[in-house]
Design a protein around this motif. Sequence first.
Motif, PDB file in Angstrom:
ATOM      1  N   ARG A 171       0.755  -1.229  -0.146  1.00 39.34           N
ATOM      2  CA  ARG A 171       0.091  -0.112  -0.121  1.00 39.34           C
ATOM      3  C   ARG A 171       1.119   1.197  -0.163  1.00 39.34           C
ATOM      4  NH1 ARG A 171      -4.085   1.694   3.266  1.00 39.34           N
ATOM      5  NH2 ARG A 171      -3.131   2.948   4.114  1.00 39.34           N
ATOM      6  N   VAL A 172       1.868   1.479   0.931  1.00 43.13           N
ATOM      7  CA  VAL A 172       3.222   2.021   0.959  1.00 43.13           C
ATOM      8  C   VAL A 172       4.117   2.465  -0.373  1.00 43.13           C
ATOM      9  CG1 VAL A 172       4.866   3.581   1.606  1.00 43.13           C
ATOM     10  CG2 VAL A 172       3.027   2.617   3.158  1.00 43.13           C
ATOM     11  N   LYS A 173       3.983   2.235  -1.322  1.00 43.52           N
ATOM     12  CA  LYS A 173       4.994   2.301  -2.424  1.00 43.52           C
ATOM     13  C   LYS A 173       3.620   2.382  -3.522  1.00 43.52           C
ATOM     14  CE  LYS A 173       8.127  -0.179  -5.562  1.00 43.52           C
ATOM     15  NZ  LYS A 173       8.180  -1.730  -5.497  1.00 43.52           N
ATOM     16  N   ARG A 174       2.172   1.854  -3.583  1.00 40.88           N
ATOM     17  CA  ARG A 174       1.045   2.307  -4.126  1.00 40.88           C
ATOM     18  C   ARG A 174       0.770   3.838  -4.355  1.00 40.88           C
ATOM     19  NH1 ARG A 174      -1.339  -2.669  -2.861  1.00 40.88           N
ATOM     20  NH2 ARG A 174      -2.691  -1.962  -2.210  1.00 40.88           N
ATOM     21  N   GLY A 175       1.826   4.256  -3.201  1.00 41.41           N
ATOM     22  CA  GLY A 175       1.293   5.477  -2.593  1.00 41.41           C
ATOM     23  C   GLY A 175       0.723   6.028  -1.832  1.00 41.41           C
ATOM     24  N   LYS A 176      -0.079   5.306  -1.034  1.00 42.31           N
ATOM     25  CA  LYS A 176      -1.143   5.475   0.237  1.00 42.31           C
ATOM     26  C   LYS A 176      -0.097   6.168   1.286  1.00 42.31           C
ATOM     27  CE  LYS A 176      -4.448   2.261  -1.675  1.00 42.31           C
ATOM     28  NZ  LYS A 176      -5.529   1.295  -1.287  1.00 42.31           N
ATOM     29  N   PRO A 177      -1.181   6.455   2.688  1.00 40.20           N
ATOM     30  CA  PRO A 177       0.367   6.913   3.761  1.00 40.20           C
ATOM     31  C   PRO A 177      -0.237   5.493   4.542  1.00 40.20           C
ATOM     32  CG  PRO A 177      -2.243   7.530   3.443  1.00 40.20           C
ATOM     33  CD  PRO A 177      -2.695   7.083   2.552  1.00 40.20           C
ATOM     34  N   PHE A 178       1.014   5.480   5.561  1.00 37.15           N
ATOM     35  CA  PHE A 178       1.020   4.197   5.787  1.00 37.15           C
ATOM     36  C   PHE A 178       0.028   4.780   7.597  1.00 37.15           C
ATOM     37  CE2 PHE A 178       3.473   2.093   9.732  1.00 37.15           C
ATOM     38  CZ  PHE A 178       4.128   1.456   9.226  1.00 37.15           C
ATOM     39  N   LEU A 179      -0.145   3.170   7.709  1.00 38.71           N
ATOM     40  CA  LEU A 179      -1.143   3.491   9.161  1.00 38.71           C
ATOM     41  C   LEU A 179      -0.753   3.238  11.179  1.00 38.71           C
ATOM     42  CD1 LEU A 179      -4.019   1.267   7.447  1.00 38.71           C
ATOM     43  CD2 LEU A 179      -4.224   3.767   7.942  1.00 38.71           C
TER      44      LEU A 179
END
Length: 320
Positions: A171-179
Amino acid sequence: MAETDHPTPPPHRVIIAGASGTIGRAVVREFVARGAAVTALLRPQGKAGRALPELAGAHGITVALDDAAGLAAAFAKAQPEVVISCIASRSGGPKDADKVDRRANLALLAAAKGVGAQHFILLSAICVQKPLLAFQHAKLAFEAELRGSGMDYTIVRPTAFFKSLSGQLKRVKRGKPFLIFGDGELTRCKPISDDDLARFIADCAADPARRNAILPIGGPGPAISLREQGAMIFELLGKEPRYKSVSPGLFTKAEKLLALGAGWSDWFAEKAEYARIARYYATESMLVLDPATGTYRADLTPEFGSETLRDHYAKALAAL
């Protein structure tokens, strides 16, 4: 805890339960590399041993852990000196935890005693030192049975695994924030790699000083927070850190709501337990708990191995 270079020759015959799991495969590979005769116990519904290259060199036996006759036959054939249990309930739900973490291990212990095995090594978890969850109580129940069994034992309680800290890489590599939970600094751990943990377990089988002991163990380097894990991933990707905070209180609310139906529905009972598990991991560190102060302490958490979480993240991100 200092590392050792195979302190004594490994036992000749080893049987490993949970051999198809992530840690189990690494343990099998390590014992095979050390020249042991390894029997790998595989679940009937699990992956076929021939499909797992890590099990090359081991003799695979497919058997259900609730099949007493099948286990007895497998142990009679293997004649193990050392029995290693890497099994763990998948869901952590009350019924699954009792079935796997307690009863299945009891079946392994009975089979081990039946053939005169000398040493039982249990892969437990560091979180049992503060038991608030069903699977923790199930693990502790078996630990107590093992300690009172009369057989030499070693109970290994690792901190977090690399795999458990890798769920957000995609998810982070796809540009989403880290939860993160709260500010991301609520918890810390000293994660250990599969291979380093396997080496530690194999050393336990070879070192008499590690018998009849409960051994917490972490990986190398300082304890790391959830926010720091995220920062490490962003740095490796060359991106500015972006976080999204989730309140642990959400899990508390969910648990209370689901618990209302737990008395008449197993579904509600299990879901309520899952909410408790989520809250636990959001708020409790995976470090040694100081009984004198009730605080988690990185300095009391032994280190072992050479593989770092950063190295793991770099390899995993490159493979995505």
